[in-house]
Design an enzyme around this catalytic site. Sequence first.
Site, PDB file in Angstrom:
ATOM      1  N   TYR A  73      -2.068  11.292   2.528  1.00  0.00           N
ATOM      2  CA  TYR A  73      -2.833  11.552   1.306  1.00  0.00           C
ATOM      3  C   TYR A  73      -2.782  13.026   0.922  1.00  0.00           C
ATOM      4  O   TYR A  73      -2.658  13.377  -0.255  1.00  0.00           O
ATOM      5  CB  TYR A  73      -4.292  11.124   1.503  1.00  0.00           C
ATOM      6  CG  TYR A  73      -4.470   9.625   1.548  1.00  0.00           C
ATOM      7  CD1 TYR A  73      -4.604   8.887   0.380  1.00  0.00           C
ATOM      8  CD2 TYR A  73      -4.497   8.948   2.765  1.00  0.00           C
ATOM      9  CE1 TYR A  73      -4.766   7.509   0.416  1.00  0.00           C
ATOM     10  CE2 TYR A  73      -4.650   7.570   2.811  1.00  0.00           C
ATOM     11  CZ  TYR A  73      -4.779   6.859   1.629  1.00  0.00           C
ATOM     12  OH  TYR A  73      -4.926   5.493   1.663  1.00  0.00           O
TER      13      TYR A  73
ATOM     14  N   ASP B   8       0.844  -1.187   0.000  1.00  0.00           N
ATOM     15  CA  ASP B   8       0.000   0.000   0.000  1.00  0.00           C
ATOM     16  C   ASP B   8       0.890   1.252   0.000  1.00  0.00           C
ATOM     17  O   ASP B   8       1.773   1.363  -0.846  1.00  0.00           O
ATOM     18  CB  ASP B   8      -0.956  -0.064   1.203  1.00  0.00           C
ATOM     19  CG  ASP B   8      -1.964   1.068   1.253  1.00  0.00           C
ATOM     20  OD1 ASP B   8      -2.949   1.017   0.493  1.00  0.00           O
ATOM     21  OD2 ASP B   8      -1.762   2.005   2.036  1.00  0.00           O
TER      22      ASP B   8
ATOM     23  N   HIS C  42      -7.038  -6.483  -0.965  1.00  0.00           N
ATOM     24  CA  HIS C  42      -5.959  -5.515  -0.800  1.00  0.00           C
ATOM     25  C   HIS C  42      -4.968  -5.904   0.286  1.00  0.00           C
ATOM     26  O   HIS C  42      -3.767  -5.678   0.157  1.00  0.00           O
ATOM     27  CB  HIS C  42      -6.550  -4.138  -0.474  1.00  0.00           C
ATOM     28  CG  HIS C  42      -5.535  -3.072  -0.322  1.00  0.00           C
ATOM     29  ND1 HIS C  42      -4.790  -2.585  -1.383  1.00  0.00           N
ATOM     30  CD2 HIS C  42      -5.094  -2.392   0.778  1.00  0.00           C
ATOM     31  CE1 HIS C  42      -3.960  -1.651  -0.957  1.00  0.00           C
ATOM     32  NE2 HIS C  42      -4.119  -1.522   0.352  1.00  0.00           N
TER      33      HIS C  42
END
Length: 297
Positions: A207, A100, A274
Site C-alpha cells: 500500500y 485484489d 470480496h
Amino acid sequence: MEVQRIELSTGVGLNVALAGPRDAPAILLLHGFPESHRTWRNQFAELSQDHFVVVPDQRGFAGSDRPEGVESYQTDKIVADALALMDALEVKHFTLAGHDWGGAIAWTAALLHPLRVKRLVIVNAPHPYVFQSSLIEDEAQREASQYIRFFRSPTAEAAITAMGFETFLERVLLSHSDPTKLPVEERQAYLDEWKQPGALTAMLNWYRASTLEVPASGEQASLPLWTRAPFPKLRMPTLVVWGLKDPALLPIQLEGLDSVVKDLRIVTSPSAGHFITWEEPGTVTAAIRDFLADTRD
C-alpha cells in the site's frame, strides 16, 4: 499440487504452488492482501485438469522473500516478478488471473506485456483508471477506501499488533466475506503467516509503495493529470468476476470498464463479498473454465 522454491532473476525467491501438466496451456494466479497462494485453493483441481497452474506467494507474503524498504514493493517490481517466474518455468505465453492486489498487478502486467498475456482474469480488483477516478469523484468509494490511508500510516503495524492478529483477521477478512466459508484451519494458516518476523510490514508496504491517490473523506481533490489523458485499451480477452457484497470495492468499479477493455465479459454474484474465490469457489471456477473454453486458440 506441489510447492517449490523458485529463485527469480529479479533477486527474490518465491514459494510457488504448481499443478497440472507442464506442457499444457499455462495460467498464472496471483493472490492479494493479506493472503497467499491459498487464495486459489478451491480452483487448483479443476484448472489443473487441462492447464499448467502456477500460483506463487507474491513477494512479502507467506513463504516468499520479504525484501526491506517500501521501494521494494513498487508495482513495476512485482510485475517483473510475475514475468520472471514464467521465464524461470520456460513459459512464454499464458493466461493471467489476479484477485485484489494480485488483480492490480494483473491489470498492469497485461497493459505492459500484451504479447505475453493471452487472456486476463480479474477477481474483485479495480482497473487502475476506473479506481483512481472513483476515488476522486465518488464519495462512497472514497469513504470505503479510507482503510488504505490507515495501512499507509507509519503507526499501522503498532495499531494492528495492539489489536491482536485475531481481531485483525475478523476486521479485514471476516467482515468482508461470509465467515462461515473460512474453515478453522485456514484461519490458523493466516495467523501463522502474519506472525512471521517482518511479514506485517512487508504486506503493508504494498500500500505504501502504490502511487494511488486516496484523499480523505470530504477533502477537496482533483483528478491526477494521468487520468485526463487517453488511457490505453486492453485488447486480449478479459473476464471480470465480482462479488457485489464487497464493502471495500463497490460496484462502481464495473462502470466504464468497456471503455478501457475491448473484449470484456463480466460475471457477478449478488451474494459474495470480496473474497469470492473461497466464499463462492464454484462461481469463480465455472466462470474461468467457461472463459478459457470460449477463448481457446
